[in-house]
Design a protein around this motif. Structure first.
Motif, PDB file in Angstrom:
ATOM      1  N   HIS A 114      17.850  58.878  -7.786  1.00  0.00           N
ATOM      2  CA  HIS A 114      18.168  57.949  -6.701  1.00  0.00           C
ATOM      3  C   HIS A 114      17.776  56.522  -7.088  1.00  0.00           C
ATOM      4  O   HIS A 114      18.488  55.577  -6.771  1.00  0.00           O
ATOM      5  CB  HIS A 114      17.442  58.372  -5.419  1.00  0.00           C
ATOM      6  CG  HIS A 114      17.629  59.827  -5.079  1.00  0.00           C
ATOM      7  ND1 HIS A 114      16.697  60.573  -4.387  1.00  0.00           N
ATOM      8  CD2 HIS A 114      18.637  60.686  -5.377  1.00  0.00           C
ATOM      9  CE1 HIS A 114      17.142  61.810  -4.251  1.00  0.00           C
ATOM     10  NE2 HIS A 114      18.317  61.916  -4.842  1.00  0.00           N
ATOM     11  N   HIS A 134      13.105  65.282  -7.564  1.00  0.00           N
ATOM     12  CA  HIS A 134      13.591  66.215  -6.547  1.00  0.00           C
ATOM     13  C   HIS A 134      15.111  66.321  -6.510  1.00  0.00           C
ATOM     14  O   HIS A 134      15.803  65.316  -6.395  1.00  0.00           O
ATOM     15  CB  HIS A 134      13.067  65.781  -5.171  1.00  0.00           C
ATOM     16  CG  HIS A 134      11.581  65.646  -5.145  1.00  0.00           C
ATOM     17  ND1 HIS A 134      10.942  64.485  -5.509  1.00  0.00           N
ATOM     18  CD2 HIS A 134      10.610  66.543  -4.844  1.00  0.00           C
ATOM     19  CE1 HIS A 134       9.623  64.670  -5.424  1.00  0.00           C
ATOM     20  NE2 HIS A 134       9.400  65.912  -5.016  1.00  0.00           N
ATOM     21  N   HIS A 145      21.684  72.186  -1.422  1.00  0.00           N
ATOM     22  CA  HIS A 145      22.696  72.384  -0.369  1.00  0.00           C
ATOM     23  C   HIS A 145      23.007  73.860  -0.210  1.00  0.00           C
ATOM     24  O   HIS A 145      23.154  74.575  -1.192  1.00  0.00           O
ATOM     25  CB  HIS A 145      24.015  71.687  -0.735  1.00  0.00           C
ATOM     26  CG  HIS A 145      23.878  70.246  -1.100  1.00  0.00           C
ATOM     27  ND1 HIS A 145      23.915  69.239  -0.164  1.00  0.00           N
ATOM     28  CD2 HIS A 145      23.706  69.645  -2.299  1.00  0.00           C
ATOM     29  CE1 HIS A 145      23.777  68.069  -0.783  1.00  0.00           C
ATOM     30  NE2 HIS A 145      23.651  68.289  -2.074  1.00  0.00           N
ATOM     31  N   GLU A 198      21.995  69.673  -6.621  1.00  0.00           N
ATOM     32  CA  GLU A 198      22.531  68.379  -7.069  1.00  0.00           C
ATOM     33  C   GLU A 198      21.384  67.544  -7.618  1.00  0.00           C
ATOM     34  O   GLU A 198      20.390  67.330  -6.931  1.00  0.00           O
ATOM     35  CB  GLU A 198      23.189  67.685  -5.878  1.00  0.00           C
ATOM     36  CG  GLU A 198      24.003  66.485  -6.250  1.00  0.00           C
ATOM     37  CD  GLU A 198      24.647  65.867  -5.015  1.00  0.00           C
ATOM     38  OE1 GLU A 198      25.338  64.867  -5.182  1.00  0.00           O
ATOM     39  OE2 GLU A 198      24.430  66.374  -3.903  1.00  0.00           O
ATOM     40  N   ASP A 247      18.746  67.523  -4.723  1.00  0.00           N
ATOM     41  CA  ASP A 247      19.299  67.728  -3.385  1.00  0.00           C
ATOM     42  C   ASP A 247      19.785  69.167  -3.352  1.00  0.00           C
ATOM     43  O   ASP A 247      20.614  69.572  -4.172  1.00  0.00           O
ATOM     44  CB  ASP A 247      20.476  66.771  -3.126  1.00  0.00           C
ATOM     45  CG  ASP A 247      20.044  65.313  -3.213  1.00  0.00           C
ATOM     46  OD1 ASP A 247      18.838  65.047  -3.059  1.00  0.00           O
ATOM     47  OD2 ASP A 247      20.908  64.456  -3.447  1.00  0.00           O
ATOM     48  N   SER A 275      11.942  74.135  -5.430  1.00  0.00           N
ATOM     49  CA  SER A 275      11.062  73.110  -4.853  1.00  0.00           C
ATOM     50  C   SER A 275       9.720  73.058  -5.565  1.00  0.00           C
ATOM     51  O   SER A 275       9.133  71.987  -5.738  1.00  0.00           O
ATOM     52  CB  SER A 275      10.821  73.388  -3.363  1.00  0.00           C
ATOM     53  OG  SER A 275      12.028  73.322  -2.671  1.00  0.00           O
TER      54      SER A 275
END
Ligand SMILES: C[C@H](O)[C@H](O)[C@H]1CNC2=NC(N)=NC(=O)C2=N1
Length: 156
Positions: free
Chosen positions: A125, A107, A111, A121, A109, A98
């Motif tokens: 976007h 950024h 999980h 991931e 993703d 982060s």
């Protein structure tokens, strides 16, 4: 899917997943490309670099498979093979990733898959696909030293 079966932290570029640990090999075998990616910073639009990144990704993906197939698995009961500790490792790994994402303004993703798998991931976007930003971010995440997060094998 192979990625799920291997039970290791994974870096996922769009729908394709590559083992996080394989990226140094992969970047090393394309030194110029890898270096360029690390030295760049993420472009907020990412749109202009989309084609380059897709091409770059193909090179990375091919190199990964080739480099990994040249390697030999170590026995699973040796001291060389260490699993990550659970809670702390996951949270600290997420925090480290982060920090890079915040610095880049791009950024991933993140999980938690099952109890001991972390999937990172990365895709853009804004364009619904891969851009150079994704490779820059992946390369920077790959420079993280995560060894201190590895659990020492419990001796029998
Ligand atoms: C303005 C700012 O650059 C955008 O909102 C960024 C933020 N981080 C982002 N991260 C990712 N992975 N994709 C995006 O499209 C994206 N957009």
């Amino acid at each position: 899917m192979i990625a799920r079966m291997l039970r290791a932290p994974f870096l996922s570029l769009s729908k394709f997943q590559v083992p996080l640990a394989s990226l140094p090999v992969l970047l090393g075998s394309h030194g110029r490309c890898g270096t360029q990616v690390i030295e760049n910073n993420c472009d907020p639009t990412g749109i202009s670099s989309n084609k380059i990144s897709v091409y770059g990704f193909r090179m990375f993906f091919t190199a990964t498979a080739k480099d990994l197939s040249a390697k030999k698995c170590v026995p699973c009961n040796t001291k060389d093979l260490r699993a990550m500790t659970e809670e702390t490792a996951r949270l600290e790994m997420f925090q480290l990733i982060s920090d890079i994402a915040e610095a880049e303004g791009h950024h991933p993703d993140l999980h938690l898959v099952g109890w001991n798998n972390v999937t990172v991931e990365i895709w853009t976007h804004a364009v619904g696909g891969l851009t150079e930003n994704d490779f820059i971010l992946a390369a920077k995440i790959n420079t993280l030293d995560l060894h201190h997060l590895l659990r020492k094998k419990v001796s029998a």
